[in-house]
Scaffold this motif. Structure first.
Motif, short mmCIF file in Angstrom:
data_model
loop_
_atom_site.label_atom_id
_atom_site.label_comp_id
_atom_site.label_asym_id
_atom_site.label_seq_id
_atom_site.Cartn_x
_atom_site.Cartn_y
_atom_site.Cartn_z
N VAL A 226 33.93 131.61 82.11
CA VAL A 226 35.15 130.94 82.57
C VAL A 226 35.60 130.07 81.41
O VAL A 226 35.09 128.96 81.23
N TRP A 227 36.48 130.60 80.59
CA TRP A 227 36.83 130.03 79.30
C TRP A 227 38.25 129.49 79.31
O TRP A 227 39.08 129.86 80.15
N THR A 228 38.55 128.61 78.36
CA THR A 228 39.92 128.15 78.17
C THR A 228 40.61 129.03 77.14
O THR A 228 39.95 129.74 76.36
N ALA A 229 41.93 128.98 77.12
CA ALA A 229 42.68 129.77 76.16
C ALA A 229 42.30 129.40 74.73
O ALA A 229 42.14 130.26 73.86
N SER A 230 42.14 128.10 74.47
CA SER A 230 41.79 127.68 73.11
C SER A 230 40.42 128.20 72.71
O SER A 230 40.21 128.59 71.55
N GLU A 231 39.48 128.25 73.64
CA GLU A 231 38.16 128.80 73.35
C GLU A 231 38.26 130.28 73.01
O GLU A 231 37.64 130.76 72.05
N VAL A 232 39.03 131.02 73.79
CA VAL A 232 39.17 132.46 73.54
C VAL A 232 39.85 132.72 72.21
O VAL A 232 39.41 133.59 71.43
N ILE A 233 40.89 131.98 71.92
CA ILE A 233 41.59 132.16 70.64
C ILE A 233 40.65 131.89 69.47
O ILE A 233 40.64 132.61 68.47
N GLY A 234 39.81 130.87 69.62
CA GLY A 234 38.81 130.61 68.58
C GLY A 234 37.83 131.76 68.41
O GLY A 234 37.45 132.13 67.29
N MET A 235 37.40 132.35 69.51
CA MET A 235 36.49 133.51 69.46
C MET A 235 37.16 134.70 68.79
O MET A 235 36.53 135.45 68.04
N LEU A 236 38.44 134.89 69.05
CA LEU A 236 39.16 136.03 68.50
C LEU A 236 39.40 135.90 67.01
O LEU A 236 39.60 136.89 66.30
N LYS A 237 39.37 134.68 66.49
CA LYS A 237 39.62 134.45 65.07
C LYS A 237 38.36 134.56 64.23
O LYS A 237 38.44 134.51 63.00
N LYS A 238 37.20 134.71 64.87
CA LYS A 238 35.95 134.76 64.11
C LYS A 238 35.79 136.13 63.43
O LYS A 238 36.27 137.13 63.93
#
Length: 238
Positions: A226-238
């Motif tokens: 159960v993630w926030t949008a900012s967390e997901v965007i950070g994961m996608l940028k790795k």
């Protein structure tokens, strides 16, 4: 201050959760962003569902967060899929349905003239938000056949994802306690690892109850993340 604002304790993660951490880690090689119902009827003041969902959509900043998720997913090169909701004239001949089904038919939500025609589709309540179209209509995004009530059991979303080698799903879109939760449940049952973007969704608030709170409770029990949008965007940028 409204009891529905995000400082309400029920909207925050519990200080001492009973559920163990799942350990879900996003793997871009097998992940997809699935956005449910990114359509005008849900996400703009012109939409017929806005009186029910508008407060929550606005508080969560859903419209802008979905656009950021689309962009980040495209930049990361992962699969992006849309699970839309459409009703054709034949669907209005259904003989029974739940309360929200009845309401959707009454207010003409997601109505299209025909399954084989785009007559009067553009800018209608069933159309996608204009700012999302560059991401959705790029010829690469999966646009699944429409789901008809809430879950993906009636469309080809799972097939499309499996055919692309997807086994992890990031869920976002509308509405949290209805189509998003139903997609979560079915995809989990189908063997996908599923995370929900908790602030890139929203739900109706009605005398019957706060749909967003209901959804968050069930997300915490069911989802792998159960993630926030900012967390997901950070994961996608790795």
């Amino acid at each position: 201050m409204s009891a529905h604002k995000h400082d309400h304790p029920h909207y925050h993660e519990p200080a001492q959760p009973a559920m163990p951490r799942t350990g879900m880690v996003l793997d871009l090689s097998r992940a997809a962003l699935v956005v449910i119902d990114p359509q005008i009827d849900f996400l703009t003041p012109q939409g017929v569902a806005w009186p029910l969902v508008g407060e929550c959509v606005t508080e969560n900043g859903v419209v802008g967060k979905l656009e950021l998720l689309f962009k980040a997913a495209k930049d990361a090169g992962i699969v992006v899929a849309i699970s839309p909701h459409y009703y054709y004239p034949c669907d209005h001949e259904w003989e029974f349905g739940g309360g929200l089904e009845k309401l959707m038919h009454q207010i003409g939500m997601f109505d299209r003239a025909s399954p084989l025609s785009l007559e009067d589709f553009e800018h209608s309540g069933a159309d996608f938000l204009p700012q999302y179209k560059p991401y959705i209509l790029d010829g690469k995004t999966i646009i699944a056949s429409p789901h008809k009530v809430y879950g993906p059991e009636t469309n080809d979303l799972a097939l499309q994802l499996r055919k692309r080698g997807v086994s992890q799903v990031i869920l976002a879109g509308m509405a949290a306690n209805l189509c998003v939760e139903s997609h979560l449940r079915e995809l989990v049952e189908q063997g996908f690892e599923v995370a929900v973007v908790r602030d890139a969704t929203a739900a109706p608030r009605a005398p019957e109850g706060d749909g967003y709170l209901a959804a968050l409770i069930n997300f915490r029990f069911i989802a792998g993340g159960v993630w926030t949008a900012s967390e997901v965007i950070g994961m996608l940028k790795k």
